[in-house]
Design a protein around this motif. Structure first.
Motif, short mmCIF file in Angstrom:
data_model
loop_
_atom_site.label_atom_id
_atom_site.label_comp_id
_atom_site.label_asym_id
_atom_site.label_seq_id
_atom_site.Cartn_x
_atom_site.Cartn_y
_atom_site.Cartn_z
N GLN A 187 12.80 -30.63 -31.94
CA GLN A 187 12.39 -29.63 -32.93
C GLN A 187 12.01 -28.31 -32.25
OE1 GLN A 187 9.29 -31.93 -34.80
NE2 GLN A 187 10.66 -32.69 -36.42
N ASN A 212 15.20 -26.22 -38.63
CA ASN A 212 15.65 -27.60 -38.72
C ASN A 212 16.92 -27.75 -37.90
OD1 ASN A 212 17.70 -26.49 -40.37
ND2 ASN A 212 16.42 -26.79 -42.19
N TRP A 255 17.41 -30.54 -35.83
CA TRP A 255 17.15 -31.26 -34.58
C TRP A 255 18.01 -32.52 -34.44
CZ3 TRP A 255 15.22 -36.25 -34.84
CH2 TRP A 255 14.63 -36.64 -36.05
#
Length: 346
Positions: free
Chosen positions: A195, A205, A207
């Motif tokens: 992250q 976002n 990840w």
């Protein structure tokens, strides 16, 4: 042309420095501090005086999961985590990204994630020569010399290199890294680091996709015998465009002579004109994993500069960062980061 960027960072009266992308030098705070010295003395006393008997990284007593919990997990000491994980990730991102490489337009800077530039160890501003701004390290292949089951550096490098090879010197750490690559249910959870890697790219976002990119681009993990004449058998790997070593040399080398020999072995895997990105510790004594104390080779900046020159490297950037808050897990004076280019064979 030089662009001066003013940052609203926390004031620091004890650390006066100016950072240049072409050559970075950081001076230690004057005095050293009696309280800090006493902390080191107490730490060494707690180790039972076994500094001379500390173990080496590639021995079986090294616990990959205890190493992760101490230095790399979300529950690690914040100051220690920043120096071991946060700074290297930001530094790699800065070196490999191409933002502002060919343009000094202010509007482009305004849209750039400011946290990529900011370090808690830097003063209120630093200078960025636009013509030499990091981002010029290009290539297809990366060889990474790893310490521990460490994934965080790959989460940055996977965006810039298509083929990554990891060289590992500890059997347990190799096994843990391979578990993660194969999505084993008992693999170490690196979600917090994935992250953070996304945040460096300016994303909130993604990840999971980044994890998959690492798995796609790590082509092999090779278990190495550091006592052999070569790290890998001749012909196994073509010369790489870039070598990355974060404390790997420090923990596998018995002494300064051994450090030099191991650096020569590494340099043999890099093509002429390729880059070495090296992180190390200055005047280190040892580090702890669980109840065990482990060896780190002791050297200063002068030795490191000479060793790199003797192995055919030309300096492009060197940053010597004084240690932050004292930790009872490791003793050292400062972190050093080097970007060097291989200009000849040793």
């Amino acid at each position: 042309m030089t662009l001066r960027i003013l940052l609203q960072a926390a004031p620091s009266s004890s650390l006066e420095q100016e950072v240049l992308c072409s050559d970075v030098t950081t001076s230690r705070p004057a005095g050293g501090g009696e309280e800090e010295i006493m902390s080191e003395e107490r730490w060494e006393a707690q180790c039972g005086g076994f500094i001379s008997q500390s173990q080496v990284y590639h021995q079986k007593e090294f616990s990959a999961k205890e190493f992760f919990e101490t230095y790399l997990s979300a529950d690690s000491h914040p100051a220690l985590y920043e120096e071991v994980v946060g700074f290297p990730m930001r530094q790699l991102h800065k070196e490999l990204s191409s933002v502002l490489l060919n343009s000094g337009v202010a509007s482009e800077f305004q849209s750039f994630p400011v946290h990529v530039f900011v370090s808690p160890h830097l003063n209120n501003y630093f200078l960025l020569p636009i013509t030499t701004f990091p981002g010029h390290i290009k290539g297809k292949t990366l060889i990474e010399f790893t310490l521990g089951p460490v994934l965080f550096k790959l989460l940055v490098c996977c965006e810039y290199f298509e083929e990554i090879t990891v060289l590992e010197f500890n059997d347990e750490c190799s096994m843990e890294l391979k578990k993660w690559l194969k999505k084993h249910p008992e693999a170490i959870d690196w979600t917090h680091v994935s992250q953070f890697a996304c945040s460096l790219d300016g994303k909130s976002n993604g990840w999971r996709e980044k994890n998959e990119k690492v798995r796609e681009r790590v082509k092999q993990v090779i278990d190495c015998d550091i006592t052999a004449d070569t790290l890998v058998a001749p012909g196994v790997l073509p010369p790489a465009d870039c070598l990355l070593c974060i404390w790997g040399l420090d923990v596998i080398s018995k002494d300064q002579d051994d450090f030099q020999k191991n650096l020569e072995k590494m340099a043999a895997l890099l093509k002429c004109g390729g880059h070495l990105l090296l992180f190390g510790t200055i005047n280190a004594k040892l580090y702890k994993v669980g109840e065990h104390s482990f060896h780190i080779v002791n050297y200063d900046e002068e030795f490191l500069r000479k060793a790199l020159r003797d192995c055919g490297f030309g300096f492009e950037n060197l940053e010597n960062r004084p240690r932050g808050e004292f930790s009872d897990s490791i003793i050292y004076d400062s972190f050093v980061y080097v970007r060097a280019r291989k200009v000849r064979n040793p």
